[in-house]
Design a protein around this motif. Structure first.
Motif, PDB file in Angstrom:
ATOM      1  N   ILE A 258       0.862  -1.182   0.000  1.00 38.27           N
ATOM      2  CA  ILE A 258       0.000   0.000   0.000  1.00 38.27           C
ATOM      3  C   ILE A 258       0.900   1.234   0.000  1.00 38.27           C
ATOM      4  O   ILE A 258       1.763   1.368   0.875  1.00 38.27           O
ATOM      5  CB  ILE A 258      -0.909   0.044   1.247  1.00 38.27           C
TER       6      ILE A 258
ATOM      7  N   GLY B 244      -2.735  -1.136  -3.008  1.00 36.18           N
ATOM      8  CA  GLY B 244      -3.497  -0.071  -2.362  1.00 36.18           C
ATOM      9  C   GLY B 244      -2.770   1.260  -2.490  1.00 36.18           C
ATOM     10  O   GLY B 244      -1.551   1.307  -2.642  1.00 36.18           O
ATOM     11  N   TYR B 245      -3.553   2.322  -2.439  1.00 35.76           N
ATOM     12  CA  TYR B 245      -2.961   3.658  -2.516  1.00 35.76           C
ATOM     13  C   TYR B 245      -3.730   4.513  -1.523  1.00 35.76           C
ATOM     14  O   TYR B 245      -4.906   4.795  -1.721  1.00 35.76           O
ATOM     15  CB  TYR B 245      -3.122   4.204  -3.932  1.00 35.76           C
ATOM     16  N   ALA B 246      -3.048   4.893  -0.442  1.00 34.92           N
ATOM     17  CA  ALA B 246      -3.737   5.641   0.610  1.00 34.92           C
ATOM     18  C   ALA B 246      -3.178   7.051   0.697  1.00 34.92           C
ATOM     19  O   ALA B 246      -1.971   7.242   0.784  1.00 34.92           O
ATOM     20  CB  ALA B 246      -3.555   4.926   1.952  1.00 34.92           C
ATOM     21  N   VAL B 247      -4.065   8.033   0.655  1.00 36.43           N
ATOM     22  CA  VAL B 247      -3.620   9.423   0.687  1.00 36.43           C
ATOM     23  C   VAL B 247      -3.634   9.949   2.120  1.00 36.43           C
ATOM     24  O   VAL B 247      -4.589   9.742   2.847  1.00 36.43           O
ATOM     25  CB  VAL B 247      -4.539  10.285  -0.204  1.00 36.43           C
ATOM     26  N   LYS B 248      -2.562  10.626   2.494  1.00 38.70           N
ATOM     27  CA  LYS B 248      -2.487  11.157   3.860  1.00 38.70           C
ATOM     28  C   LYS B 248      -3.322  12.420   3.986  1.00 38.70           C
ATOM     29  O   LYS B 248      -3.411  13.185   3.029  1.00 38.70           O
ATOM     30  CB  LYS B 248      -1.035  11.526   4.193  1.00 38.70           C
TER      31      LYS B 248
ATOM     32  N   ILE C  96      -4.108   9.519   6.681  1.00 34.72           N
ATOM     33  CA  ILE C  96      -4.671   8.207   6.414  1.00 34.72           C
ATOM     34  C   ILE C  96      -6.022   8.038   7.091  1.00 34.72           C
ATOM     35  O   ILE C  96      -6.185   8.324   8.278  1.00 34.72           O
ATOM     36  CB  ILE C  96      -3.730   7.099   6.964  1.00 34.72           C
ATOM     37  N   ASP C  97      -6.980   7.552   6.320  1.00 37.31           N
ATOM     38  CA  ASP C  97      -8.279   7.189   6.865  1.00 37.31           C
ATOM     39  C   ASP C  97      -8.111   5.803   7.479  1.00 37.31           C
ATOM     40  O   ASP C  97      -8.128   4.778   6.794  1.00 37.31           O
ATOM     41  CB  ASP C  97      -9.308   7.180   5.732  1.00 37.31           C
TER      42      ASP C  97
ATOM     43  N   PHE D 146      -8.398   2.042   5.870  1.00 41.30           N
ATOM     44  CA  PHE D 146      -7.143   1.309   5.746  1.00 41.30           C
ATOM     45  C   PHE D 146      -7.319  -0.099   6.290  1.00 41.30           C
ATOM     46  O   PHE D 146      -6.915  -1.085   5.672  1.00 41.30           O
ATOM     47  CB  PHE D 146      -6.042   2.048   6.523  1.00 41.30           C
TER      48      PHE D 146
END
Lengths: 133, 496
Positions: A88, A109-113, A115-116, A120
């Motif tokens: 991720i 996965g690609y999580a944008v800060k 972070i939710d 996640f």
């Protein structure tokens, strides 16, 4: 479960570590180079990581490069698609080209800060990583 | 799980919405084609399958269970028709089902944009489709059913996993600057720990917070009870008391930062307490934020930065001038105004302002000009922001054509120029041929207008009489209290 984190910002690193430590053994690195190194050791020791969280903007080697190298290492070590670790990307960048590129290079996965955290964890579950605590 | 307010500025979200709406339109096109023959042939079924598969993949990636759930089941239904196992498509029944799907997705996207969507929204439709499939299967040989189901399962397994986790932006974030500076003054170290860490914790806490934290707070310590009772009568509270409250909430945030720092090595032991503490502070901040004002000058730096960035990337030289920065607006408006202004400015530099050569040719000066003028009107009854550029203005004919194409108006409709220009607020209407990273997707304008309408305001666009475009945003003030606030707020300003 074993998780590897690569993140050059102290606060983000600490946060990810604490949040994930509840569910797994977490190793923390500060740039792409260290992350690749840690990954190599893990393969040598036969302690494959289940999940790798890579920041993109990092010194020495960025997350995209690290992703490419990690996938290469896995291939060479004989890990097929189904057994490879999940990756991720965790980053502040959300430009579409960047996201597409990351996915095409093999992350799940690609999580944008920022972070939710809930999402996640949901994603981890969907990836088959156990977060039942 | 409730789906939070879609971040209107998230490019992945923009693309998802645009693609989804486009795919739905394609469904409708195929329905039109089927209507002529009153039947769905294999080509149409395959096309409909392709669209369904794409919507499913996109919604899965963006984690919108509300859409994924029913579409996934619809895709499985389509496998029956695809495999030519003698499943003839019942025209009226299938059309009705397909129409249900298109209507549902359209509605759901609106809900997502409003922040009202819930993961379970699609369950009803899923059940309906499932029932239809069961009925269909009951009329077939069991081996046939088995083979179709197996086939459906196999292909689904091959897909690469892709999940996009959009950022968790708390909508009433504490002012990082104020809290940070004050903390530093107290000898508390490192704004970086506080900002990023606090952000993440806030994000986590926000995700845990339901809107009923206010009720819970009533059960806790007496002090808090008093504060809440006090806030509850806020319409009669004077600005001095609100200032006190504001300072107290900032102090509580500093305490939170200290706690985090003190316990960082044993964080997991106290994290739930800190989250709880944070919930209450965040809730109070929400109230305080609603009751205090802030000058729009806070946005100026950001706006200038956007212009700089766009200038560099597009090799243009646009000047931004801002006036009326001292205007005080309700603090919680800032995020909305900020994202809308940024969007307008981006649009302007991207599409409105012509290249240097074009401008010189047209007798304009080489650099482009954008002006933002803020004002308070009618003795604090509303706030106005006027953004003008001296670019090429809107091509009214192009908009009209695009609108006719998207069936928003018909050839014969007689609209005034103003009305046509305001059609750019319709989602999906873009006259730009290639959507680029910054704009041209046709989604931003309607999200922007929505963002203002959320605050009870209005947004309209005009072509300037000389050249370029003019956007006017007005937001009404609700609070009668604000009339006396000029002097009081000077003090708050000096403390920031």
């Amino acid at each position: 479960m074993r998780i590897l984190i690569a993140e050059d910002d102290f606060a983000s690193r600490k946060f990810m570590m604490r949040f994930l430590a509840k569910y797994a053994e977490v190793d923390v690195t500060v740039d792409g180079e260290e992350a690749v190194q840690a990954f190599e050791y893990s393969l040598q020791d036969n302690l494959h990581y289940d999940l790798v969280c890579l920041d993109i903007m990092m010194p020495k080697m960025d997350g995209i490069e690290a992703l490419t190298v990690i996938r290469k290492l896995e291939e060479e070590a004989g890990f097929t698609k189904g057994t490879q670790c999940k990756v991720i990307m965790t980053t502040a960048l959300n430009e579409v080209d960047q996201v597409d590129k990351a996915f095409s290079l093999g992350c799940e996965g690609y999580a944008v800060k920022p972070i939710d955290v809930n999402k996640f964890l949901t994603v981890m579950q969907r990836m088959g990583l156990s977060v039942d605590n | 799980m409730k789906i939070k307010q879609a971040d209107a500025t998230d490019p992945m979200m923009e693309i998802f919405i645009e693609e989804c709406l486009d795919l739905i339109t394609q469904y409708e096109t195929y329905m039109g084609m089927a209507e002529e023959k009153q039947a769905y042939d294999m080509t149409l079924i395959n096309e409909i399958f392709r669209i369904t598969h794409t919507i499913k993949a996109d919604a899965t990636m963006m984690m919108f269970e509300c859409i994924t759930v029913p579409v996934r089941v619809f895709e499985k239904l389509l496998y029956y028709y695809r495999d030519e196992n003698g499943c003839v498509v019942n025209y009226p029944e299938f059309t009705a089902l397909l129409r249900d799907v298109t209507d549902f997705v359209r509605l759901e996207i609106d809900k997502i944009l409003d922040g009202n969507a819930d993961d379970t929204d699609g369950n009803g439709l899923r059940d309906k489709i499932q029932e239809y499939r069961d009925e269909l299967a009951s009329g077939l040989l069991p081996e046939v059913v088995e083979s179709v189901e197996k086939n459906a399962k196999d292909t689904i397994m091959d897909e690469p996993m892709r999940f996009y986790i959009g950022s968790c932006t708390a909508d009433k974030e504490p002012d990082d600057n104020a809290a940070g500076e004050n903390a530093a003054a107290d000898g508390f170290e490192a704004g970086s720990i506080e900002a990023a860490q606090a952000e993440s914790i806030i994000a986590a806490a926000k995700c845990k917070t339901s809107d009923s934290t206010y009720e819970h707070a009533g059960d806790s310590a007496n002090d808090e009870k008093n504060v809440y009772a006090w806030i509850n009568k806020r319409n009669t509270v004077t600005t001095d008391e609100i200032k006190e409250l504001y300072d107290t909430v900032c102090a509580l945030q500093r305490v939170e930062a200290k706690l985090i720092n003190r316990f960082q090595d044993r964080f997991s032991e106290v994290s739930d307490i800190i989250y709880e503490y944070h919930n209450y502070v965040a809730s109070m901040w929400k109230w305080v934020g609603n009751a205090t004002t802030a000058p729009v000058s806070q946005l100026s730096l950001k706006l200038h930065r956007v212009v700089e960035e766009m200038n560099t990337r597009l090799d243009k030289n646009v000047h931004l001038s801002i006036c009326g920065e001292d205007c005080l607006v309700e603090r919680h408006w800032l995020d909305n105004i900020s994202s809308v202004l940024i969007h307008i400015i981006r649009n302007s530099i991207d599409h409105g302002i012509e290249s240097k050569e074009m401008r010189l040719k047209n007798g304009k000066d080489e650099h482009g000009n954008i002006s933002v003028a803020y004002s308070i009107k009618n003795d604090y009854s509303y706030f106005e922001a006027v953004i003008e550029d001296d670019g090429r203005g809107f091509d009214v004919e192009k908009i009209r054509e695009a609108a006719i194409q998207k069936k928003l108006i018909s050839e014969t409709d007689n609209l005034k120029e103003e009305e046509i220009i305001n059609l750019v607020f319709e989602p999906g209407l873009t006259t730009s041929n290639k959507a680029n990273i910054y704009s041209g997707r046709g989604v931003g304008m309607d999200a922007a207008k929505h963002s203002i309408e959320e605050l009870g305001g209005t947004m309209s666009i005009f072509n300037n009489t000389t050249s370029g475009t003019r956007v006017v945003i007005t937001i009404p003030f609700h609070n009668a209290m604000l009339h006396e606030e000029d002097t009081a707020n000077e003090d708050i300003d000096s403390r920031r």
